[in-house]
Design an enzyme around this catalytic site. Structure first.
Site, PDB file in Angstrom:
ATOM      1  N   GLN A  16       0.830  -1.199   0.000  1.00  0.00           N
ATOM      2  CA  GLN A  16       0.000   0.000   0.000  1.00  0.00           C
ATOM      3  C   GLN A  16       0.876   1.266   0.000  1.00  0.00           C
ATOM      4  OE1 GLN A  16      -0.512  -2.686   1.944  1.00  0.00           O
ATOM      5  NE2 GLN A  16      -2.668  -2.955   2.508  1.00  0.00           N
ATOM      6  N   ASP A  21      -7.440   0.837  12.078  1.00  0.00           N
ATOM      7  CA  ASP A  21      -8.586   0.054  11.623  1.00  0.00           C
ATOM      8  C   ASP A  21      -9.560  -0.208  12.758  1.00  0.00           C
ATOM      9  OD1 ASP A  21      -6.176  -0.604   9.744  1.00  0.00           O
ATOM     10  OD2 ASP A  21      -7.997  -1.077   8.634  1.00  0.00           O
TER      11      ASP A  21
HETATM   12  C1  LIG Z   1      -7.417   5.400   6.736  1.00  0.00           C
HETATM   13  S1  LIG Z   1      -7.286   3.946   7.562  1.00  0.00           S
HETATM   14  C2  LIG Z   1      -6.464   2.934   6.447  1.00  0.00           C
HETATM   15  C3  LIG Z   1      -5.958   1.697   7.133  1.00  0.00           C
HETATM   16  O1  LIG Z   1      -6.436   0.552   6.435  1.00  0.00           O
HETATM   17  C4  LIG Z   1      -5.310  -0.137   5.920  1.00  0.00           C
HETATM   18  O2  LIG Z   1      -5.500  -1.500   5.830  1.00  0.00           O
HETATM   19  P1  LIG Z   1      -5.912  -2.149   4.410  1.00  0.00           P
HETATM   20  O3  LIG Z   1      -5.069  -1.488   3.361  1.00  0.00           O
HETATM   21  O4  LIG Z   1      -5.601  -3.627   4.605  1.00  0.00           O
HETATM   22  O5  LIG Z   1      -7.396  -1.876   4.257  1.00  0.00           O
HETATM   23  C5  LIG Z   1      -4.221   0.191   6.901  1.00  0.00           C
HETATM   24  O6  LIG Z   1      -4.345  -0.531   8.102  1.00  0.00           O
HETATM   25  C6  LIG Z   1      -4.454   1.658   7.081  1.00  0.00           C
HETATM   26  O7  LIG Z   1      -3.864   2.232   8.196  1.00  0.00           O
END
Ligand SMILES: CSC[C@H]1O[C@H](OP(=O)(O)O)[C@H](O)[C@@H]1O
Length: 332
Positions: free
Chosen positions: A183, A224
């Site tokens: 990400q 999260d």
């Molecule tokens: C704005 S909170 C985004 C939060 O979600 C991400 O997880 P994922 O990419 O697996 O949905 C990550 O934990 C981020 O901090």
């Protein structure tokens, strides 16, 4: 000020999602026409990020209501799409409250659009609150993607970074690649480079060395799910960043809207941690990285204890040195 990218678009009778599995090199959209397709997009991470999946799920309920499909079945398939981000359940609960009142599809759509718009407004508020905590010309580390792609716009942790840069409180960002789904290398890098915010990509394993050898003011991350005592679940690797930050006197900030708090659980021990398939570690886009018979353990979140967090920034205010008493005082 909002980010130029809008990854979630209501298109009248379907939902358009910018496919985050193929960014930054391809801009492809996924068109969803029912709740099941939205649930598939959430589970498959075409759309991801705690607030963003809550917003997408809200629209997913509208899609089924448009065709008078079973509401309970739609809610269930969406609720089961990913376990850790409480924003998903928060959004579904808020939509159920409206549906229970006998709402039609138009009223449900209005509520989904309100959730979407409120998230952007909350992020702009948090951006200001968080930016005010940074010194002028700050150098920060951020993890995963917490920007417009993960929210209703502007971002949470990345929203603080955007807001800080706009007022001269940010000189340099180091964004971690965030294995295994990348990400950081793919999504945060895409957002930062599009806006010419000074940033350098680092390997996840380089963060501690960076803190040991250079002046870093803050580590700024999203969340999260935040338990009542402030323990915070976030992307895998966040906990080790917090340990390294404390070791090196770097301040640690969590940025999350109030819909990320789960006051039903008292500590992070009760937060469900999503484990995804091993091949997300052993392959990348279908190309093997590890030997084909290599097994893997792939938890995609971890929990940072509240005592390693210097500040939690939410739209209702800043909780410094979070404790259960402080969290409940601010969030009820
Ligand atoms: C704005 S909170 C985004 C939060 O979600 C991400 O997880 P994922 O990419 O697996 O949905 C990550 O934990 C981020 O901090």
């Amino acid at each position: 000020m909002t980010a130029s990218v809008q990854p979630i678009v209501w298109a009248g009778d379907h939902l358009r999602l910018l496919d985050q599995r193929v960014l930054p090199h391809e801009e492809r959209w996924v068109d969803c026409r029912n709740a099941f397709q939205v649930a598939e997009a959430i589970h498959g991470m075409a759309v991801r990020g705690a607030p963003a999946i809550g917003i997408a799920a809200a629209y997913g309920l509208v899609l089924d209501a448009l065709h008078h499909r079973d509401y309970d079945a739609a809610e269930l398939v969406l609720a089961e799409s990913r376990p850790t981000a409480v924003n998903l359940r928060w959004a579904l609960a808020r939509m159920r409250g409206v549906w229970r009142g006998g709402a039609d599809a138009a009223r449900l759509l209005a509520e989904a659009q309100l959730i979407h718009a409120e998230d952007l407004a909350q992020n702009l508020t948090m951006g200001k609150l968080g930016a005010a905590l940074l010194p002028r010309d700050a150098t920060v580390i951020t993890h995963c993607n917490t920007g417009a792609l993960a929210t209703g716009g502007h971002g949470t942790a990345l929203g603080v970074i955007r807001s800080a840069y706009a007022i001269g409180h940010l000189a340099q960002v180091y964004n971690t690649e965030t294995r295994p789904w990348l990400q950081g290398a793919r999504l945060t890098a895409w957002e930062l480079t599009r806006e010419n915010i000074p940033a350098k990509l680092i390997a996840d394993g380089a963060a501690a060395h960076l803190m040991a050898t250079q002046k870093i003011d803050w580590v700024i991350v999203g969340a999260d799910r935040i338990a009542a005592n402030g323990d915070t679940a976030n992307k895998i690797g966040t906990y080790s960043l917090a340990v390294s930050a404390r070791r090196h006197g770097v301040k640690f900030m969590v940025v999350a809207p109030s819909g990320t708090f789960d006051l039903q659980i008292r500590s992070g021990q009760s937060i469900p941690i999503e484990e995804r398939v091993p091949r997300e570690l052993t392959e990348f886009r279908g190309a093997p990285i590890a030997p084909l018979d290599m097994d893997a353990w792939n938890p995609v979140f971890d929990v940072t204890p509240a005592d390693l967090i210097d500040a939690i920034v939410c739209e209702k205010g800043v909780i410094e040195n979070p404790t259960e008493a402080k969290v409940r005082a601010l969030l009820g």
